[in-house]
Design an enzyme around this catalytic site. Structure first.
Site, PDB file in Angstrom:
ATOM      1  N   TRP A  64       0.842  -1.208   0.000  1.00 17.17           N
ATOM      2  CA  TRP A  64       0.000   0.000   0.000  1.00 17.17           C
ATOM      3  C   TRP A  64       0.868   1.244   0.000  1.00 17.17           C
ATOM      4  CZ3 TRP A  64      -4.213  -1.433  -1.894  1.00 17.17           C
ATOM      5  CH2 TRP A  64      -4.849  -2.617  -1.502  1.00 17.17           C
TER       6      TRP A  64
ATOM      7  N   ASP B  27      -1.656   6.835   6.437  1.00 13.96           N
ATOM      8  CA  ASP B  27      -2.664   5.877   5.985  1.00 13.96           C
ATOM      9  C   ASP B  27      -2.873   4.922   7.160  1.00 13.96           C
ATOM     10  OD1 ASP B  27      -4.124   3.790   4.956  1.00 13.96           O
ATOM     11  OD2 ASP B  27      -2.779   3.365   3.270  1.00 13.96           O
TER      12      ASP B  27
ATOM     13  N   LYS C 202     -11.763  -2.084   6.700  1.00  9.63           N
ATOM     14  CA  LYS C 202     -10.922  -2.935   7.538  1.00  9.63           C
ATOM     15  C   LYS C 202     -11.436  -2.892   8.975  1.00  9.63           C
ATOM     16  CE  LYS C 202      -8.390  -3.409   3.859  1.00  9.63           C
ATOM     17  NZ  LYS C 202      -7.408  -2.438   3.428  1.00  9.63           N
TER      18      LYS C 202
END
Ligand SMILES: *Cc1c(COP(=O)(O)O)cnc(C)c1O
Length: 361
Positions: free
Chosen positions: A102, A170, A194
């Site tokens: 990511w 993030d 998530k």
């Protein structure tokens, strides 16, 4: 409510049963209005209250003030934030800490818009640890960090210090799963699916004064953070149902006792599985090399052979333990034990791992 499986999916992922029940009810009748949450104007007072409560509850949980920070809900996933962050704030140069897939994707987007310096990277060891040597540029527009690496299973428990440079995080996979000093950050984003809610919405927390001072203005309207801040997340139609579910999840976290209680429970859950690794390290090989880097949220390991792994996954499935296959880019196994994953599910997994070891060692 049907019998629930043990849910270890990495995302979309488990939600609290009470949140599912609230959502089921609101899908049929929202706020006793005789309409579904999916059938009401986003500008109706009843929905405005949902979004305002969610903003305030998020700030309360983070210990931030509404005077300094704004919470917005936008579409496009965390992946869109990879581009929105540099579109708004990358004037010349930004530092990125590269800790996985990511983070690498965030870097790729930023590189299209300016100079990117990797302040640290663990790519050389395929991200099986967090980089210990970090070198920041004093003149960077910002530093970007990924607090939890969902695929590789590493997590920054202690956030590296970057001095006075604006810090962007993030937090998609550990947002509100661990207590942090959120005031260190100028911008935080987290895709909901998530740890916060269903797919379709991303929560962004932004320091207002910094945004006013530093955000670029010559970018399309929908990509400006200021558009969503000024419009109170209602500039255009927000993802109404996902925002509702996130709102219920935030209230659930508050009811559970806030981040201290949630973190303590997450530590207890993660320890159950890491203890299994430490008991039989040649059978359950933790994918993360340093213990202090081990994630509370995503626990990753490999097993002696691909055949044993397959047998493990299929027996787990027969015991209603779902979502234990590792990410396709790294293989192996992964147990995601987000906030909503109950302790008994993790106990059941630890017990199964012990039994499976004894039967197959
Ligand atoms: C899942 C994930 C993303 C991507 O989220 P999307 O909503 O699918 O765009 C980004 N960062 C982290 C840390 C993630 O876990």
């Amino acid at each position: 409510m049907p019998i629930r499986s043990h849910n270890f999916f990495a995302g979309p992922a488990i939600l609290p049963v009470s949140v599912l029940e609230d959502t089921r009810d609101a899908v049929m009748d929202f706020a006793n209005l005789g309409v579904s949450i999916m059938e009401i104007s986003h500008r109706d007072k009843a929905f405005e209250k949902v979004i305002q409560d969610a903003q305030q509850d998020a700030l309360t949980l983070m210990g931030l003030s509404a005077q300094d920070y704004y919470v917005i809900f936008v579409g496009g996933g965390a992946s869109m934030q990879f581009a929105m962050v540099p579109l708004n704030f990358l004037h010349k140069k930004a530092d990125y800490i590269n800790t996985g897939e990511w983070a690498s994707k965030a870097i790729k987007e930023a590189k299209m818009l300016g100079e990117v310096v990797e302040a640290g990277s663990s790519k050389a060891t395929n991200f099986n640890q967090l980089p210990k040597e970090l070198k920041f540029s004093p003149d960077a527009d910002y530093v970007h960090i990924t607090t939890n690496n969902t695929i590789f299973g590493t997590e920054w428990k202690k956030i590296p210090d970057v001095g006075s440079v604006p810090y962007i995080a993030d937090m998609s996979s550990d947002m509100l799963g661990i207590k942090r000093d959120f005031s260190k950050f100028s911008l935080i984003y987290a895709g909901a699916q998530k740890n916060l809610g269903p797919a379709g919405v991303t929560m962004v927390v932004i320091k207002k004064a910094w945004m006013e001072a530093k955000a670029k203005t010559n970018i399309p309207t929908m990509f400006k953070y200021k558009t969503h801040v000024d419009g109170a997340s209602l500039y255009n139609t927000p993802p109404v149902l996902p925002v509702y579910v996130v709102g219920r999840t935030l209230k659930w976290i508050l009811k559970e006792g806030g981040l201290d209680a949630i973190q303590a429970r997450n530590e207890k859950k993660a320890k159950l599985i890491y203890d299994v690794f430490d008991a039989w390290p040649n059978f359950y090989k933790g994918a993360v090399v340093n213990k202090e880097d081990r994630s509370l949220m995503n626990i990753t390991w490999t097993m002696p052979t691909a055949e044993i792994e397959e047998k493990f996954l299929s027996e787990a499935k027969a015991k209603k333990m779902l979502g234990l296959k590792g990410h396709r880019s790294v293989g192996g196994c992964r147990a995601s034990v987000y906030n909503a994953c109950p302790v008994p599910s993790v106990e059941a997994l630890a017990k199964f791992m012990e039994e499976f070891y004894k039967a197959n060692k």
